[in-house]
Scaffold this active site. Sequence first.
Site, PDB file in Angstrom:
ATOM      1  N   GLY A 275       0.901   0.926  -4.658  1.00  0.00           N
ATOM      2  CA  GLY A 275       0.140  -0.137  -4.807  1.00  0.00           C
ATOM      3  C   GLY A 275      -1.389   0.909  -4.378  1.00  0.00           C
ATOM      4  O   GLY A 275      -2.300   0.343  -4.725  1.00  0.00           O
TER       5      GLY A 275
ATOM      6  N   ARG B 114      18.773  -1.382 -10.703  1.00  0.00           N
ATOM      7  CA  ARG B 114      17.761  -1.785 -10.412  1.00  0.00           C
ATOM      8  C   ARG B 114      18.095  -3.871 -10.254  1.00  0.00           C
ATOM      9  O   ARG B 114      17.550  -3.776  -8.982  1.00  0.00           O
ATOM     10  CB  ARG B 114      16.614  -2.529 -11.484  1.00  0.00           C
ATOM     11  CG  ARG B 114      16.427  -0.691 -12.271  1.00  0.00           C
ATOM     12  CD  ARG B 114      14.902  -1.877 -13.144  1.00  0.00           C
ATOM     13  NE  ARG B 114      13.746  -0.756 -13.416  1.00  0.00           N
ATOM     14  CZ  ARG B 114      14.138   0.577 -14.423  1.00  0.00           C
ATOM     15  NH1 ARG B 114      15.106   0.836 -15.073  1.00  0.00           N
ATOM     16  NH2 ARG B 114      13.264   1.586 -14.478  1.00  0.00           N
TER      17      ARG B 114
ATOM     18  N   ASN C 132       3.488   3.537  -2.458  1.00  0.00           N
ATOM     19  CA  ASN C 132       2.928   4.879  -3.228  1.00  0.00           C
ATOM     20  C   ASN C 132       2.719   3.767  -4.683  1.00  0.00           C
ATOM     21  O   ASN C 132       0.864   4.674  -5.191  1.00  0.00           O
ATOM     22  CB  ASN C 132       4.465   5.749  -3.550  1.00  0.00           C
ATOM     23  CG  ASN C 132       5.005   6.367  -2.661  1.00  0.00           C
ATOM     24  OD1 ASN C 132       3.882   6.978  -1.980  1.00  0.00           O
ATOM     25  ND2 ASN C 132       6.443   6.697  -2.637  1.00  0.00           N
TER      26      ASN C 132
ATOM     27  N   HIS D 237      12.964  -4.022 -18.417  1.00  0.00           N
ATOM     28  CA  HIS D 237      11.980  -2.402 -18.013  1.00  0.00           C
ATOM     29  C   HIS D 237      13.645  -2.048 -17.362  1.00  0.00           C
ATOM     30  O   HIS D 237      13.793  -2.868 -16.755  1.00  0.00           O
ATOM     31  CB  HIS D 237      11.519  -3.325 -17.122  1.00  0.00           C
ATOM     32  CG  HIS D 237      11.140  -1.993 -16.202  1.00  0.00           C
ATOM     33  ND1 HIS D 237      10.726  -1.077 -17.217  1.00  0.00           N
ATOM     34  CD2 HIS D 237      11.001  -1.696 -15.030  1.00  0.00           C
ATOM     35  CE1 HIS D 237      10.309   0.105 -16.308  1.00  0.00           C
ATOM     36  NE2 HIS D 237      10.351   0.205 -14.812  1.00  0.00           N
TER      37      HIS D 237
ATOM     38  N   VAL E 188       4.741  -5.815 -10.623  1.00  0.00           N
ATOM     39  CA  VAL E 188       5.114  -4.246 -10.134  1.00  0.00           C
ATOM     40  C   VAL E 188       6.640  -4.584  -9.618  1.00  0.00           C
ATOM     41  O   VAL E 188       7.382  -3.265 -10.060  1.00  0.00           O
ATOM     42  CB  VAL E 188       3.703  -3.150 -10.024  1.00  0.00           C
ATOM     43  CG1 VAL E 188       4.516  -1.820 -10.039  1.00  0.00           C
ATOM     44  CG2 VAL E 188       2.468  -3.480 -10.877  1.00  0.00           C
ATOM     45  N   SER E 189       6.988  -4.652  -8.885  1.00  0.00           N
ATOM     46  CA  SER E 189       7.851  -4.651  -7.993  1.00  0.00           C
ATOM     47  C   SER E 189       9.785  -4.863  -9.176  1.00  0.00           C
ATOM     48  O   SER E 189       9.390  -5.716  -9.829  1.00  0.00           O
ATOM     49  CB  SER E 189       7.831  -6.247  -7.355  1.00  0.00           C
ATOM     50  OG  SER E 189       6.622  -5.884  -6.367  1.00  0.00           O
ATOM     51  N   ASN E 190      10.400  -4.307  -8.976  1.00  0.00           N
ATOM     52  CA  ASN E 190      11.679  -4.345  -9.456  1.00  0.00           C
ATOM     53  C   ASN E 190      12.379  -5.229  -8.895  1.00  0.00           C
ATOM     54  O   ASN E 190      12.594  -5.437  -7.686  1.00  0.00           O
ATOM     55  CB  ASN E 190      12.036  -2.136  -9.386  1.00  0.00           C
ATOM     56  CG  ASN E 190      11.524  -1.667 -10.872  1.00  0.00           C
ATOM     57  OD1 ASN E 190      11.230  -2.185 -11.863  1.00  0.00           O
ATOM     58  ND2 ASN E 190      11.292  -0.562 -10.621  1.00  0.00           N
TER      59      ASN E 190
ATOM     60  N   ALA F  54       0.504  -1.015  -0.404  1.00  0.00           N
ATOM     61  CA  ALA F  54      -0.393   0.152  -0.106  1.00  0.00           C
ATOM     62  C   ALA F  54       0.740   1.277  -0.415  1.00  0.00           C
ATOM     63  O   ALA F  54       0.802   2.693   0.618  1.00  0.00           O
ATOM     64  CB  ALA F  54      -0.824  -0.052   1.140  1.00  0.00           C
TER      65      ALA F  54
ATOM     66  N   ASN G 182      13.794  -7.918  -2.869  1.00  0.00           N
ATOM     67  CA  ASN G 182      12.356  -8.246  -3.442  1.00  0.00           C
ATOM     68  C   ASN G 182      12.718  -9.147  -4.231  1.00  0.00           C
ATOM     69  O   ASN G 182      11.197  -9.199  -3.430  1.00  0.00           O
ATOM     70  CB  ASN G 182      12.661  -6.891  -4.578  1.00  0.00           C
ATOM     71  CG  ASN G 182      12.285  -5.674  -4.202  1.00  0.00           C
ATOM     72  OD1 ASN G 182      12.312  -4.731  -2.870  1.00  0.00           O
ATOM     73  ND2 ASN G 182      12.497  -4.710  -4.655  1.00  0.00           N
TER      74      ASN G 182
HETATM   75  N1  LIG Z   1       7.333  -1.732 -12.939  1.00  0.00           N
HETATM   76  C1  LIG Z   1       8.207  -0.882 -13.503  1.00  0.00           C
HETATM   77  O1  LIG Z   1       7.302  -0.401 -13.965  1.00  0.00           O
HETATM   78  C2  LIG Z   1       7.630   0.258 -11.730  1.00  0.00           C
HETATM   79  C3  LIG Z   1       7.390   1.691 -11.387  1.00  0.00           C
HETATM   80  C4  LIG Z   1       7.656   1.803  -9.514  1.00  0.00           C
HETATM   81  C5  LIG Z   1       7.865   1.390  -9.185  1.00  0.00           C
HETATM   82  N2  LIG Z   1       8.192   0.020  -9.256  1.00  0.00           N
HETATM   83  C6  LIG Z   1       8.225  -0.811  -7.675  1.00  0.00           C
HETATM   84  O2  LIG Z   1       7.386  -1.293  -7.980  1.00  0.00           O
HETATM   85  C7  LIG Z   1       7.675  -1.170  -6.470  1.00  0.00           C
HETATM   86  C8  LIG Z   1       7.334  -0.613  -5.087  1.00  0.00           C
HETATM   87  O3  LIG Z   1       7.116   0.906  -5.401  1.00  0.00           O
HETATM   88  P1  LIG Z   1       7.105   1.986  -4.348  1.00  0.00           P
HETATM   89  O4  LIG Z   1       7.388   3.166  -4.883  1.00  0.00           O
HETATM   90  O5  LIG Z   1       5.049   1.587  -3.731  1.00  0.00           O
HETATM   91  O6  LIG Z   1       7.143   1.191  -2.678  1.00  0.00           O
HETATM   92  P2  LIG Z   1       7.041   2.366  -1.396  1.00  0.00           P
HETATM   93  O7  LIG Z   1       8.139   1.742  -0.298  1.00  0.00           O
HETATM   94  O8  LIG Z   1       6.221   3.034  -1.468  1.00  0.00           O
HETATM   95  O9  LIG Z   1       5.774   1.433  -1.343  1.00  0.00           O
HETATM   96  C9  LIG Z   1       6.601  -0.318  -1.033  1.00  0.00           C
HETATM   97  C10 LIG Z   1       5.585  -1.382  -0.227  1.00  0.00           C
HETATM   98  O10 LIG Z   1       5.952  -2.546   0.121  1.00  0.00           O
HETATM   99  C11 LIG Z   1       4.867  -3.066   1.518  1.00  0.00           C
HETATM  100  N3  LIG Z   1       6.109  -4.589   1.890  1.00  0.00           N
HETATM  101  C12 LIG Z   1       7.304  -4.088   1.903  1.00  0.00           C
HETATM  102  N4  LIG Z   1       6.640  -5.682   2.161  1.00  0.00           N
HETATM  103  C13 LIG Z   1       6.375  -6.486   2.280  1.00  0.00           C
HETATM  104  C14 LIG Z   1       5.315  -7.063   2.290  1.00  0.00           C
HETATM  105  N5  LIG Z   1       6.270  -8.683   2.423  1.00  0.00           N
HETATM  106  N6  LIG Z   1       3.921  -7.882   2.313  1.00  0.00           N
HETATM  107  C15 LIG Z   1       3.381  -7.230   2.084  1.00  0.00           C
HETATM  108  N7  LIG Z   1       3.997  -6.035   1.966  1.00  0.00           N
HETATM  109  C16 LIG Z   1       5.033  -5.161   2.431  1.00  0.00           C
HETATM  110  C17 LIG Z   1       5.629  -1.387   2.595  1.00  0.00           C
HETATM  111  O11 LIG Z   1       5.627  -1.542   3.744  1.00  0.00           O
HETATM  112  C18 LIG Z   1       5.323  -0.439   1.469  1.00  0.00           C
HETATM  113  O12 LIG Z   1       4.551   0.194   1.519  1.00  0.00           O
HETATM  114  C19 LIG Z   1       9.034  -1.392  -5.896  1.00  0.00           C
HETATM  115  O13 LIG Z   1       9.788  -2.218  -6.023  1.00  0.00           O
HETATM  116  C20 LIG Z   1       9.839  -0.221  -7.318  1.00  0.00           C
HETATM  117  O14 LIG Z   1      10.829  -0.569  -7.482  1.00  0.00           O
HETATM  118  C21 LIG Z   1       7.770  -0.606 -10.404  1.00  0.00           C
END
Ligand SMILES: NC(=O)c1ccc[n+]([C@@H]2O[C@H](COP(=O)([O-])OP(=O)(O)OC[C@H]3O[C@@H](n4cnc5c(N)ncnc54)[C@H](O)[C@@H]3O)[C@@H](O)[C@H]2O)c1
Length: 310
Positions: free
Chosen positions: A12, A88, A10, A175, A118-120, A8, A95
């Site tokens: 999510g 990344r 940024n 990516h 979505v996670s990187n 949840a 991750n």
């Molecule tokens: N694919 C893409 O194009 C793209 C674009 C932007 C961001 N991302 C990736 O998306 C991911 C999230 O980015 P963000 O900016 O939302 O980060 P963020 O830190 O704002 O949010 C990540 C959330 O994940 C939660 N979390 C961590 N471990 C967890 C678990 N085991 N179970 C449930 N929740 C958990 C954290 O508490 C946090 O609230 C990152 O890996 C980022 O690199 C990918």
Amino acid sequence: MKITVVGAGNVGATCADVLAHKDAAHEVILLDIKDGLAEGKALDIWQSAPIDRFNTKTYGVTNDYSQTANSNVVIITSGLPRKPGMSRDDLIEINAKIVKSVTDNIIQYSPCTIIIVVSNPLDVMTYQAYLASKFARTRVMGMAGILDTGRYRAFIADELNVSPKDVQALLLGGHGDTMVPLPRYTTVSGIPVLELITKERIDSIIERTKFGGGELVKLMGTSAWYAPGSAAARMAEAITRNQKRVLPCCVKLEGEYGLENIFVGVPVVLGKNGVERIIELKLTDSEKDQLHNSAVSVKEMMEVLDRMHS
Ligand SMILES: NC(=O)c1ccc[n+]([C@@H]2O[C@H](COP(=O)([O-])OP(=O)(O)OC[C@H]3O[C@@H](n4cnc5c(N)ncnc54)[C@H](O)[C@@H]3O)[C@@H](O)[C@H]2O)c1
């Protein structure tokens, strides 16, 4: 229709908000490990329902996967975002553990779901979810191409001072800096972009697109979320509404484009069964070379993951 968004943060929370505003499902469950975070954000989104006039009910839960049971689609955004100076690749180890444990929990309660990662680093985390879920490749995919084409299309719209709605484009590959935008398949309301912009300008737009994520990390100190959240929501909506949208997504290739056992971005048809078709384009030799180079760099990262598991 039920969609779960794990993480949840940024991306999510933005994704859950966009899904609700699109009325893309009956309910959206937001799950995070931080106490109260998902509950708070889901409640905040729900309170915009009377104002913005949508029906999708949003619920937040702290690490309680029983509440995600029977989700049609699960979007995994949990994990660390890139920090300035961090590649990344640096993120793989941290991750991968998160994506694996989330996938294990999700499939316990939603064995028939479709997973969007979505996670990187994106291509490798999609591979991780595929390994952990043991799902067919049609039910595990990653979001990157829609975001990357979004950036590319926005830059072209700026360059020509036209509506971004009228810029259509395709992009292949991993990516990251090796992504392969395809000017040959870029049009403005059907007009080939190379009739409107010089080759030099397109090349500099492509360069900016390749480093588009890094540009935002530099500006904000963390990675982007509005466009990534919208892009993931677009994929989920294509599935819940069975739209058969043609979108660039990260999927496992089994011989398509001459590539075997690798997760990279290619155009696919997304519908109720997930990845319903992979579209194979006739590439020029130079485009093929670029795609294969991109695949080599993805494969290297996938091997990092394989070594971690061995
Ligand atoms: N694919 C893409 O194009 C793209 C674009 C932007 C961001 N991302 C990736 O998306 C991911 C999230 O980015 P963000 O900016 O939302 O980060 P963020 O830190 O704002 O949010 C990540 C959330 O994940 C939660 N979390 C961590 N471990 C967890 C678990 N085991 N179970 C449930 N929740 C958990 C954290 O508490 C946090 O609230 C990152 O890996 C980022 O690199 C990918």
